[in-house]
Design an enzyme around this catalytic site. Structure first.
Site, PDB file in Angstrom:
ATOM      1  N   LYS A 103       0.864  -1.174   0.000  1.00 56.20           N
ATOM      2  CA  LYS A 103       0.000   0.000   0.000  1.00 56.20           C
ATOM      3  C   LYS A 103       0.904   1.228   0.000  1.00 56.20           C
ATOM      4  O   LYS A 103       1.670   1.465   0.942  1.00 56.20           O
ATOM      5  CB  LYS A 103      -0.921   0.020   1.218  1.00 56.20           C
ATOM      6  N   GLY A 164      -7.449   9.617  10.254  1.00 56.97           N
ATOM      7  CA  GLY A 164      -7.648   9.670  11.695  1.00 56.97           C
ATOM      8  C   GLY A 164      -8.647  10.701  12.171  1.00 56.97           C
ATOM      9  O   GLY A 164      -8.829  10.878  13.383  1.00 56.97           O
ATOM     10  N   ALA A 190      -9.136   6.049   4.929  1.00 54.95           N
ATOM     11  CA  ALA A 190      -8.962   7.221   5.805  1.00 54.95           C
ATOM     12  C   ALA A 190     -10.256   7.980   6.012  1.00 54.95           C
ATOM     13  O   ALA A 190     -11.010   8.231   5.074  1.00 54.95           O
ATOM     14  CB  ALA A 190      -7.902   8.173   5.273  1.00 54.95           C
ATOM     15  N   GLY A 191     -10.503   8.350   7.284  1.00 57.73           N
ATOM     16  CA  GLY A 191     -11.592   9.229   7.642  1.00 57.73           C
ATOM     17  C   GLY A 191     -12.842   8.571   8.179  1.00 57.73           C
ATOM     18  O   GLY A 191     -13.746   9.256   8.661  1.00 57.73           O
ATOM     19  N   ASN A 212      -8.336   1.982  10.478  1.00 57.75           N
ATOM     20  CA  ASN A 212      -7.565   1.642  11.666  1.00 57.75           C
ATOM     21  C   ASN A 212      -8.070   2.435  12.870  1.00 57.75           C
ATOM     22  O   ASN A 212      -8.563   1.884  13.853  1.00 57.75           O
ATOM     23  CB  ASN A 212      -6.082   1.900  11.425  1.00 57.75           C
ATOM     24  N   SER A 213      -7.987   3.771  12.781  1.00 57.54           N
ATOM     25  CA  SER A 213      -8.344   4.615  13.923  1.00 57.54           C
ATOM     26  C   SER A 213      -9.774   4.388  14.394  1.00 57.54           C
ATOM     27  O   SER A 213     -10.044   4.410  15.605  1.00 57.54           O
ATOM     28  CB  SER A 213      -8.156   6.094  13.567  1.00 57.54           C
TER      29      SER A 213
END
Length: 260
Positions: A103, A164, A190-191, A212-213
Site C-alpha cells: 500500500k 484519523g 482514511a476518515g 484503523n483509527s
C-alpha cells in the site's frame, strides 16, 4: 448472510471487504482480538512503525497476526518523498519473503497527512516498473485516480476525509465518479469514524474499506470491529439490492385499490 461476496485484488480473491490496520492498539493481544472480530483477510502494517522482523528485540506483529492466515499489506505510512516510499516497499518485500503487494502512501505534511500527489505518481510508476502490486492512497480527485490506474496500480484508495479524523465521507460525488470510471477495485481509505460511515461507503458502490483509527480509538475496539464487519456486509447488500428511487411526494405503503 455472515460473509460477503468475494472480490479480487491483484489476482487473489478475498471474502471480507473490510481491511484493517494494525497500529494504535494498547498491545498485541488487543490487536489480535480486534482483527479476529473484524473478520478481515487483509491487515495493513506501517513498516516504519510496526515491527515485523526488523528488530529482533521487540515484539513481532507476525507472531500474533500470521502471514499464513492473513494477507499482510505493508504500507509506507510516514513517508513524505517518493524515494523514501520506494525504499520502504523494497524493505517490506525482503521482510515478507518477496511478496509484492504493498500500500503506497506519500504524505504532503504533518498536519493534514494529505497525500502528495506529485510524489505519489512518481513512486507509483517506479514501483509498478519494479513488479510491485500497488494499492495506492490518494485524494478524491477522479482525474488523479484514473492516472494512477493507468500507471498500473491494482487498487485505488481515495480518502473519505483526513486520516484519523473520523469525519466520514466528505465528498460522495467524487467517490462515485472514481468508482464509475475505475476498472480496478476502489476502496475507501482514511476518515471513517463509525459503522454508518462504512456502510455508506459500500452503498456508494466501493469495493471495500480500509480503517484503523475508527476501530483502535473506539472505547471498545473489539466491539467496534464487530460493528464494522456487519456495517460493511449491510452496506454491500444494500448496494446490490438497489435502493428505492427518491421521490418528492409521499406514496402510501399499502395499495389504494379495493379500500373498505
Amino acid at each position: 448472510m455472515t460473509t460477503q461476496d468475494s472480490f479480487i485484488i491483484a489476482g487473489k480473491s478475498y471474502n471480507s471487504r473490510l481491511l484493517v490496520g494494525s497500529g494504535k492498539y494498547t498491545d498485541l493481544t488487543q490487536t489480535f482480538d480486534a482483527t479476529m472480530a473484524s473478520g478481515a483477510n487483509i491487515i495493513t502494517v506501517a513498516i516504519r512503525r510496526v515491527n515485523i522482523g526488523q528488530n529482533s528485540k521487540q515484539e513481532n506483529l507476525l507472531d500474533v497476526i500470521s502471514p499464513k492466515k492473513f494477507t499482510i499489506l505493508p504500507n509506507t505510512a510516514g513517508c513524505y518523498t517518493a524515494k523514501d516510499a520506494v525504499r520502504t516497499c523494497k524493505l517490506a518485500r525482503e521482510l515478507l519473503d518477496g511478496k509484492n503487494l504493498v500500500k503506497l502512501e506519500v504524505l504532503g505534511d504533518d498536519k493534514t497527512l494529505y497525500p502528495n500527489i506529485v510524489e505519489t505518481l512518481v513512486a507509483a510508476k517506479e514501483l509498478v516498473n519494479d513488479n510491485f502490486e500497488v494499492m495506492v492512497y490518494t485524494n478524491d480527485d477522479p482525474i488523479v485516480a484514473k492516472e494512477l490506474e493507468n500507471i498500473g496500480c491494482v487498487a485505488i484508495m481515495p480518502l473519505a476525509s483526513l486520516i484519523g479524523s473520523g469525519q466520514g465521507i466528505n465528498n460522495t460525488s467524487h467517490i462515485k465518479i472514481i468508482k464509475q470510471n475505475a476498472k480496478v477495485p476502489v476502496l475507501i481509505d482514511a476518515g471513517i469514524g463509525c459503522a454508518s460511515d462504512a456502510a455508506k461507503a459500500m452503498e456508494l458502490g466501493c469495493d471495500g474499506v480500509l480503517m484503523n483509527s475508527a476501530i483502535a480509538n473506539a472505547k471498545n475496539p473489539v466491539l467496534m470491529a464487530k460493528a464494522m464487519k456487519h456495517a460493511i456486509i449491510a452496506g454491500r447488500q444494500s448496494f446490490l439490492a438497489g435502493r428505492m428511487a427518491k421521490k418528492n411526494h409521499a406514496l402510501a405503503s399499502s395499495p389504494l385499490n379495493n379500500l373498505i
